[in-house]
Design a protein around this motif. Structure first.
Motif, mmCIF file in Angstrom:
data_model
loop_
_atom_site.group_PDB
_atom_site.id
_atom_site.type_symbol
_atom_site.label_atom_id
_atom_site.label_comp_id
_atom_site.label_asym_id
_atom_site.label_seq_id
_atom_site.Cartn_x
_atom_site.Cartn_y
_atom_site.Cartn_z
ATOM 1 N N ARG A 199 34.683 45.058 42.155
ATOM 2 C CA ARG A 199 36.053 44.603 42.592
ATOM 3 C C ARG A 199 36.386 43.283 43.036
ATOM 4 O O ARG A 199 37.232 42.952 42.345
ATOM 5 N N LEU A 200 35.317 43.053 43.116
ATOM 6 C CA LEU A 200 35.737 41.583 43.871
ATOM 7 C C LEU A 200 36.168 41.113 42.601
ATOM 8 O O LEU A 200 36.994 39.734 42.900
ATOM 9 N N GLN A 201 34.913 40.548 41.714
ATOM 10 C CA GLN A 201 35.349 39.591 40.127
ATOM 11 C C GLN A 201 36.664 40.739 39.729
ATOM 12 O O GLN A 201 37.822 38.890 39.938
ATOM 13 N N GLU A 202 37.344 41.145 39.841
ATOM 14 C CA GLU A 202 38.378 41.442 39.173
ATOM 15 C C GLU A 202 40.019 41.490 40.603
ATOM 16 O O GLU A 202 41.260 40.547 39.839
ATOM 17 N N LYS A 203 39.659 41.321 41.529
ATOM 18 C CA LYS A 203 40.715 41.238 42.110
ATOM 19 C C LYS A 203 41.154 39.248 42.690
ATOM 20 O O LYS A 203 41.659 38.968 42.902
ATOM 21 N N THR A 204 39.569 38.599 42.615
ATOM 22 C CA THR A 204 39.380 37.183 42.464
ATOM 23 C C THR A 204 39.935 36.691 41.479
ATOM 24 O O THR A 204 40.881 35.805 41.233
ATOM 25 N N ARG A 205 39.778 37.347 40.010
ATOM 26 C CA ARG A 205 40.282 36.724 38.753
ATOM 27 C C ARG A 205 42.308 37.010 39.433
ATOM 28 O O ARG A 205 42.551 35.921 38.942
ATOM 29 N N HIS A 206 42.558 38.375 39.649
ATOM 30 C CA HIS A 206 44.081 38.124 40.176
ATOM 31 C C HIS A 206 44.759 37.282 40.965
ATOM 32 O O HIS A 206 45.887 36.590 40.842
ATOM 33 N N TRP A 207 43.839 36.719 41.662
ATOM 34 C CA TRP A 207 43.893 35.936 43.068
ATOM 35 C C TRP A 207 44.504 34.466 42.519
ATOM 36 O O TRP A 207 45.554 33.677 42.688
ATOM 37 N N LEU A 208 43.290 34.082 41.507
ATOM 38 C CA LEU A 208 43.379 32.588 40.833
ATOM 39 C C LEU A 208 44.764 33.096 40.247
ATOM 40 O O LEU A 208 45.865 31.621 40.086
ATOM 41 N N LEU A 209 45.222 33.763 39.241
ATOM 42 C CA LEU A 209 46.584 33.889 38.555
ATOM 43 C C LEU A 209 47.409 34.061 39.296
ATOM 44 O O LEU A 209 48.220 33.360 39.114
ATOM 45 N N GLU A 210 47.359 34.869 40.956
ATOM 46 C CA GLU A 210 48.426 35.043 41.611
ATOM 47 C C GLU A 210 48.822 33.271 42.068
ATOM 48 O O GLU A 210 49.885 32.931 42.895
ATOM 49 N N LYS A 211 48.351 32.908 42.017
ATOM 50 C CA LYS A 211 47.936 31.683 43.056
ATOM 51 C C LYS A 211 48.348 30.534 42.013
ATOM 52 O O LYS A 211 48.420 29.419 42.537
ATOM 53 N N ARG A 212 48.535 30.454 40.972
ATOM 54 C CA ARG A 212 47.642 29.581 40.022
ATOM 55 C C ARG A 212 46.897 28.657 39.667
ATOM 56 O O ARG A 212 47.559 27.368 39.545
ATOM 57 N N LEU A 213 45.891 29.344 40.377
ATOM 58 C CA LEU A 213 45.302 27.961 40.232
ATOM 59 C C LEU A 213 44.231 27.297 39.250
ATOM 60 O O LEU A 213 44.292 26.686 39.297
ATOM 61 N N MET A 214 44.820 28.786 38.071
ATOM 62 C CA MET A 214 43.835 27.995 36.867
ATOM 63 C C MET A 214 45.249 28.795 35.358
ATOM 64 O O MET A 214 45.972 29.857 36.202
ATOM 65 N N PRO A 215 45.340 27.675 34.405
ATOM 66 C CA PRO A 215 46.483 29.031 34.069
ATOM 67 C C PRO A 215 45.951 29.469 33.152
ATOM 68 O O PRO A 215 44.031 30.471 33.530
ATOM 69 N N ALA A 216 46.679 30.900 33.145
ATOM 70 C CA ALA A 216 46.460 32.297 32.398
ATOM 71 C C ALA A 216 45.442 32.208 31.393
ATOM 72 O O ALA A 216 44.564 33.146 31.904
ATOM 73 N N ASP A 217 45.657 31.082 30.404
ATOM 74 C CA ASP A 217 44.922 31.744 29.547
ATOM 75 C C ASP A 217 42.773 31.211 29.878
ATOM 76 O O ASP A 217 42.451 31.776 29.408
#
Length: 361
Positions: A40-58
């Protein structure tokens, strides 16, 4: 050698550790543990990176899981409450993104952009709530993660964390100047700087919310506890230097124990690798001794009172996580795409970063 009896990937594969980097004592005497919240941690951190625009989606889609940032934290703070581990993992992912932005600013000689980012991070650290909607995603993401970390323990812990991270930001500024000037610090100067750029005391501070307890000065400053904490971080920093030496030579880095030894001690590359490895192995041996002393300290704290019993348990939890850091760091370096330089199209440019000055207007 497989790091886990069950793999953290969909397709279990054996992890091949090059002989020059293999540490049999870690593989045999430091069994790897993984927090049960990890998937769950992996999934939520991935989502957080996207939500905060810290890395491009691709980049998130292609590289985030393979970088294993959440694996590193889930193998370290193994007893933390889920929400604490999530906050730490998001902050850790942010830290890696910040490190990459700093690197790109150096490579492209963006002194003005780095100076502005440095000041903004100092400001966000002192007043995170006021920076949650900052136009630079790196500043806003930092404010979000820091504000969450500040919610677990009293204000005194928050002030200590802020003091330690202000020092980290300034150490990154020192690195920026060293790299742009081509200055290789001497060995002792480098080791002192590394304790800040690797954020030794930040990761040590985060042991406390993981254990659910702010440790009193009498414990944190006790030589037994402090030595065990320092050795666990020195191991991580120096093993990182050992593993990242090819990447950092390819990228014209000046901050690596091996590079300092070559430049200032006149060692060959092979001799420098041997010396860094010797220091790493010595760290492990010394930690095993320091760990016993720290556990003895925990025993002494348990004086039969409720508060003594609780503090003793917290100290034991922190020291146990210091031990977990060894195996987590070790396997991270052989699983994470961050260190697979030979697979990159350009050995000096990681494929998971962009060269744009993201967040700059």
């Amino acid at each position: 050698m497989q790091a886990f009896p069950h793999s953290t990937t969909a397709t279990p594969t054996a992890v091949v550790v090059p002989p020059s980097l293999a540490l049999p004592v870690i593989e045999s005497a430091f069994p790897r543990r993984l927090h049960p919240y990890w998937p769950r941690l992996q999934e939520k951190t991935r989502h957080w990176l996207l939500e905060k625009r810290l890395m491009p989606a691709d980049k998130v889609h292609e590289y985030a899981d393979g970088l294993c940032y959440t694996d590193l934290m889930a193998g370290y703070y193994t007893g933390a409450p889920d929400e604490v581990l999530q906050a730490i993992a998001d902050y850790s992912a942010w830290f890696f993104v910040w490190d990459d932005r700093h690197d790109r600013h150096v490579v492209h000689q963006r002194a003005g952009e780095w100076r502005r980012l440095r000041y903004r991070l100092h400001a966000a650290l002192d007043a995170p709530r006021h920076h949650l909607h900052h136009p630079d995603p790196l500043v806003a993401g930092f404010a979000d993660s820091v504000l969450r970390l500040y919610g677990f323990l009293p204000r005194t812990w928050n002030q200590r964390f802020a003091r330690h991270f202000h020092a980290v930001i300034e150490a990154y500024d020192r690195e920026f100047r060293n790299r742009t000037e081509g200055y290789v610090p001497g060995v002792e100067e480098y080791l002192a700087l590394r304790r800040h750029t690797f954020a030794h005391w930040i990761w040590t501070d985060l042991l406390e919310p993981s254990a659910g307890c702010e440790l009193p000065d009498a414990v944190r400053k006790n030589p037994a506890y402090r030595r065990a904490a320092l050795l666990s971080q020195e191991f991580a920093a120096w093993y990182n230097d050992l593993c990242s030496l090819p990447k950092e030579i390819a990228g014209d880095e000046v901050h690596n124990l091996g590079i300092s030894l070559i430049t200032h001690e006149g060692l060959t590359l092979e001799e420098a690798v041997d010396e860094v490895r010797r220091r790493v192995e010595e760290c492990i041996e010394e930690f095993i001794v320091a760990e016993r002393e720290a556990i003895r300290l925990a025993d002494e704290i348990d004086d039969g009172t409720v508060s003594g019993k609780e503090l003793s348990a917290a100290v034991r939890a922190c020291v146990g996580n210091m031990r977990d850091w060894f195996s987590s760091v070790y396997w991270f370096h052989h699983e994470s795409g961050r260190y697979m330089v030979d697979s990159w199209d350009d050995r000096s440019t990681p494929p998971y970063v962009t060269n744009e000055a993201a967040g700059e207007k």
